[in-house]
Every structure is written in C-alpha cells, then in structure tokens.
Enzyme design. Structure first.
Site, PDB file in Angstrom:
ATOM      1  N   TYR A 195       0.821  -1.210   0.000  1.00 42.22           N
ATOM      2  CA  TYR A 195       0.000   0.000   0.000  1.00 42.22           C
ATOM      3  C   TYR A 195       0.849   1.253   0.000  1.00 42.22           C
ATOM      4  O   TYR A 195       2.066   1.199   0.215  1.00 42.22           O
ATOM      5  CB  TYR A 195      -0.957  -0.011   1.198  1.00 42.22           C
ATOM      6  CG  TYR A 195      -0.326   0.327   2.541  1.00 42.22           C
ATOM      7  CD1 TYR A 195       0.509  -0.572   3.189  1.00 42.22           C
ATOM      8  CD2 TYR A 195      -0.557   1.553   3.153  1.00 42.22           C
ATOM      9  CE1 TYR A 195       1.076  -0.267   4.421  1.00 42.22           C
ATOM     10  CE2 TYR A 195       0.012   1.871   4.385  1.00 42.22           C
ATOM     11  CZ  TYR A 195       0.831   0.954   5.018  1.00 42.22           C
ATOM     12  OH  TYR A 195       1.402   1.270   6.220  1.00 42.22           O
ATOM     13  N   ARG A 228       7.889   4.048  -4.998  1.00 42.68           N
ATOM     14  CA  ARG A 228       8.053   3.104  -3.884  1.00 42.68           C
ATOM     15  C   ARG A 228       7.081   1.935  -4.028  1.00 42.68           C
ATOM     16  O   ARG A 228       7.428   0.785  -3.712  1.00 42.68           O
ATOM     17  CB  ARG A 228       7.854   3.818  -2.538  1.00 42.68           C
ATOM     18  CG  ARG A 228       8.201   2.929  -1.348  1.00 42.68           C
ATOM     19  CD  ARG A 228       8.204   3.669  -0.042  1.00 42.68           C
ATOM     20  NE  ARG A 228       6.882   4.182   0.290  1.00 42.68           N
ATOM     21  CZ  ARG A 228       6.628   5.014   1.291  1.00 42.68           C
ATOM     22  NH1 ARG A 228       7.611   5.445   2.061  1.00 42.68           N
ATOM     23  NH2 ARG A 228       5.407   5.440   1.536  1.00 42.68           N
ATOM     24  N   ARG A 257      -6.995 -20.795  -1.447  1.00 46.95           N
ATOM     25  CA  ARG A 257      -5.986 -20.603  -0.421  1.00 46.95           C
ATOM     26  C   ARG A 257      -4.857 -21.625  -0.527  1.00 46.95           C
ATOM     27  O   ARG A 257      -5.075 -22.829  -0.398  1.00 46.95           O
ATOM     28  CB  ARG A 257      -6.605 -20.669   0.983  1.00 46.95           C
ATOM     29  CG  ARG A 257      -5.589 -20.330   2.072  1.00 46.95           C
ATOM     30  CD  ARG A 257      -6.207 -20.321   3.466  1.00 46.95           C
ATOM     31  NE  ARG A 257      -5.205 -19.917   4.454  1.00 46.95           N
ATOM     32  CZ  ARG A 257      -4.316 -20.751   4.993  1.00 46.95           C
ATOM     33  NH1 ARG A 257      -4.318 -22.030   4.675  1.00 46.95           N
ATOM     34  NH2 ARG A 257      -3.434 -20.310   5.862  1.00 46.95           N
ATOM     35  N   LYS A 299       6.395  -2.050   1.823  1.00 42.64           N
ATOM     36  CA  LYS A 299       5.245  -1.458   2.527  1.00 42.64           C
ATOM     37  C   LYS A 299       4.031  -2.380   2.407  1.00 42.64           C
ATOM     38  O   LYS A 299       3.106  -2.139   1.621  1.00 42.64           O
ATOM     39  CB  LYS A 299       4.955  -0.058   1.957  1.00 42.64           C
ATOM     40  CG  LYS A 299       4.120   0.820   2.882  1.00 42.64           C
ATOM     41  CD  LYS A 299       4.235   2.270   2.494  1.00 42.64           C
ATOM     42  CE  LYS A 299       3.257   3.181   3.207  1.00 42.64           C
ATOM     43  NZ  LYS A 299       3.313   3.151   4.656  1.00 42.64           N
ATOM     44  N   GLU A 320      11.913   2.539  14.139  1.00 40.03           N
ATOM     45  CA  GLU A 320      11.069   3.652  13.674  1.00 40.03           C
ATOM     46  C   GLU A 320       9.792   3.673  14.493  1.00 40.03           C
ATOM     47  O   GLU A 320       9.595   2.852  15.389  1.00 40.03           O
ATOM     48  CB  GLU A 320      10.772   3.515  12.179  1.00 40.03           C
ATOM     49  CG  GLU A 320      10.086   2.217  11.806  1.00 40.03           C
ATOM     50  CD  GLU A 320       9.987   1.969  10.301  1.00 40.03           C
ATOM     51  OE1 GLU A 320       9.896   2.936   9.522  1.00 40.03           O
ATOM     52  OE2 GLU A 320       9.979   0.783   9.923  1.00 40.03           O
TER      53      GLU A 320
HETATM   54  N1  PDD Z   1       2.967   5.160   7.123  1.00 39.53           N
HETATM   55  N2  PDD Z   1       7.662   4.014   8.592  1.00 39.53           N
HETATM   56  C1  PDD Z   1       6.542   3.274   8.602  1.00 39.53           C
HETATM   57  C2  PDD Z   1       6.555   1.952   9.284  1.00 39.53           C
HETATM   58  C3  PDD Z   1       5.373   3.761   7.987  1.00 39.53           C
HETATM   59  O1  PDD Z   1       4.254   3.020   7.996  1.00 39.53           O
HETATM   60  C4  PDD Z   1       5.403   5.044   7.369  1.00 39.53           C
HETATM   61  C5  PDD Z   1       4.191   5.625   6.674  1.00 39.53           C
HETATM   62  C6  PDD Z   1       6.608   5.774   7.386  1.00 39.53           C
HETATM   63  C7  PDD Z   1       6.732   7.130   6.748  1.00 39.53           C
HETATM   64  O2  PDD Z   1       6.700   7.042   5.354  1.00 39.53           O
HETATM   65  P1  PDD Z   1       6.156   8.266   4.470  1.00 39.53           P
HETATM   66  O3  PDD Z   1       6.958   9.456   4.859  1.00 39.53           O
HETATM   67  O4  PDD Z   1       6.415   7.828   3.082  1.00 39.53           O
HETATM   68  O5  PDD Z   1       4.691   8.433   4.789  1.00 39.53           O
HETATM   69  C8  PDD Z   1       7.709   5.217   8.002  1.00 39.53           C
HETATM   70  C9  PDD Z   1       1.721   5.618   6.520  1.00 39.53           C
HETATM   71  C10 PDD Z   1       1.508   7.078   6.646  1.00 39.53           C
HETATM   72  C11 PDD Z   1       0.582   4.788   7.080  1.00 39.53           C
HETATM   73  O6  PDD Z   1       0.792   3.586   7.238  1.00 39.53           O
HETATM   74  O7  PDD Z   1      -0.515   5.313   7.316  1.00 39.53           O
END
Ligand code: PDD
Length: 285
Positions: free
Chosen positions: A33, A52, A100, A147, A179
């Site tokens: 996503y 990305r 599945r 992601k 993070e």
């Molecule tokens: N999350 N690290 C993680 C684990 C994240 O899920 C996100 C973003 C970031 C920051 O990435 P960016 O600057 O590209 O938004 C770092 C989004 C906002 C979410 O899951 O809602």
C-alpha cells in the site's frame, strides 16, 4: 454525499465497494500500500509514492494492476468525485484472488483499491503540544522496507501506547530505535545533529524522510544516518517523527521523561515550516 471508493476500475459507493474473501490480501496480507497527502486537492510527492509502490511490488514478484498513468488518472478522478481538499489518499494493491495456498498463484490478477480520507493535515492540534511516545520491542518481520499491509505488530504497539496514555510507540531492536509505528523517528543530539536510522531492510524508506533530510542539509544542519539508542533519546535536545499523514511532528516525551525541555524544539519547528512551505511545489497531481 457518500464517499466513493475505487475498486478495480469502478468508483463505487462505500457500501458497495467489496473484495473477495479469497483475495490474498485478506488471507495472507499479500498486498502492498501507499498513503499520500492531499493538500489543496492535490497529491504531494505522488510520483515518489508510485516509485516506492513499484519497488514493493517488484520485491514481492507481484504484477502491477495497471500502468502508472492509469493509476494517476484514477487518483485524479477519485479526488474530483470525492471533492477532498485536505486529507489522505490510500492505495492498495493485492495479488488478487486464488484458492488458499501458500505459494504465489500462477494466474491471479492484482487488484487495486483506493479511497480518500478527509483530515486536517496542516492544523493538527498535536503540533503545539507535541507527541508522547513510549518504547516497545519491534515485533515486525525482517522486510520492513516493503510497505505491506501486514500491520498487526505496529497496531499492537500503537494500542500499547494509547493504553499507556501516550500517542505513539517507537519500536526497539537490539536497544536501537528502528522507527515509529507508522512514521520515521529522529533525534537532535546535544550538539545539534539530526540522527535517524540509515535505510535498509529494518525500516521503511519514508518519502517524507527524503524531503526532510534534504531540507535539513540545505539549512546547514548536520545529519547522521545511523541507529540511535533508547539512552540517546533520553539525552536528546529534540525528537520528532515524519510521515505523509503527520509531516514533521515534535516528540516531547519519551517513556515518561521530557525530551529536551519538554516542548517542540526549534529545529523540528523549522523543518515542519520548510516542509509545508514547499509541499505545494511537490504536489505533482
Ligand atoms: N505510514 N515508517 C513506517 C513503518 C510507515 O508506515 C510510514 C508511513 C513511514 C513514513 O513514510 P512516508 O513518509 O512515506 O509516509 C515510516 C503511513 C503514513 C501509514 O501507514 O498510514
């Protein structure tokens, strides 16, 4: 007005927007996503988000649902139909429907789902108060650079933070902060250096991170991309997070102790201002 949701080529009222229970996104979290910011009806850094997305797909040998041009056209129409001026656009690609079984199916069609969320991004009340953050073990898998929608561990961490009266959690592995639950984490050291973990499989390469580190360097602030410990957060002058939904947001309390003087720090505020001032220049849709 009902919100319209994009599902594989159709713009459907929320209650009609559905995906099969055999979709691998549902059964295996086999989906990736992106979340991008809507400001003034435009998407900030959308091209970087789509790059990305392409990388996440390729790391998982997942086919793109359609071309970038088609995605952009659908995003454009969704923004128009829903009339959202400020908020978020969520986009998810899953490997699609198959009976599945663990291996990737030989024949499945990726599905694409998108929706908008109206939200105050610029006037988030937390800017003034700053965030309270707790530390918690990082329970996630080892490919956090992809992601994926496998977000149960960060959900648990966020829930733990809320239960503790905090706003968010910073995840810790081998005593180093990786993070935040959905954001990148930073400190400003006692000698005014910004420290944030280097890119790798352990964290997501934030799109906001790239922009903010560039602004910091342009402003003559030193940046070190290396891991920092829980103890270093306790010694830090400032701390902050970045993400598409929060931009740059101060962290003023960590595990119950004030960070610096317990107020949003000047470097954090400066970076937030620059980020917002230039956001519309980076609104590429
Ligand atoms: N999350 N690290 C993680 C684990 C994240 O899920 C996100 C973003 C970031 C920051 O990435 P960016 O600057 O590209 O938004 C770092 C989004 C906002 C979410 O899951 O809602």
């Amino acid at each position: 007005m009902t919100r319209l949701i994009y599902v594989n080529g159709d713009f459907l009222p929320e209650q009609d927007a559905k995906i099969s229970v055999l979709d691998r996104g549902f059964l295996f979290a086999d989906a990736v996503y992106e979340v991008s910011t809507i400001l003034d009806g435009k998407l900030v850094d959308n091209k970087a988000h789509l790059r990305r997305l392409a990388r996440s797909l390729s790391e998982l040998d997942m086919a793109a649902p359609c071309s970038d041009e088609d995605i952009i056209a659908a995003q454009h129409k969704l923004l128009e139909l829903n009339g959202v001026k400020e908020g978020l656009l969520y986009l998810q690609v899953s490997r699609g429907v198959a009976d599945r079984d663990f291996p990737y199916p030989e024949h499945s069609e990726s599905s694409l789902v998108m929706f908008t969320q109206a939200k105050n991004i610029l006037d988030n009340p937390k800017i003034k108060s700053g965030l309270k953050v707790i530390s918690t073990p990082d329970l996630r898998w080892k490919r956090r650079d992809i992601k994926t929608v496998g977000l149960l561990a960060p959900s648990m961490a966020k829930q733990e933070a809320l239960r503790a009266g905090a706003d968010d959690a910073w995840m810790v592995e081998d005593d180093f902060i990786t993070e935040g639950t959905s954001n990148n984490a930073y400190i400003v050291t006692p000698d005014n250096v910004i420290k944030t973990r280097h890119l790798g499989n352990e964290i997501l390469a934030g799109i906001t991170r790239t922009a903010v580190l560039k602004f910091a360097k342009e402003a003559g602030i030193d940046v070190i991309e290396e891991p920092f410990t829980v103890a270093e957060v306790k010694q830090a002058k400032e701390a902050f997070i970045t993400s598409a939904s929060m931009f740059v947001m101060p962290v003023v309390n960590f595990d119950g102790d004030d960070v610096g003087n317990g107020k949003p720090g000047p470097i954090t505020i400066q970076l937030r201002k620059v980020y917002i001032a230039t956001a519309m220049e980076r609104a590429d849709l």
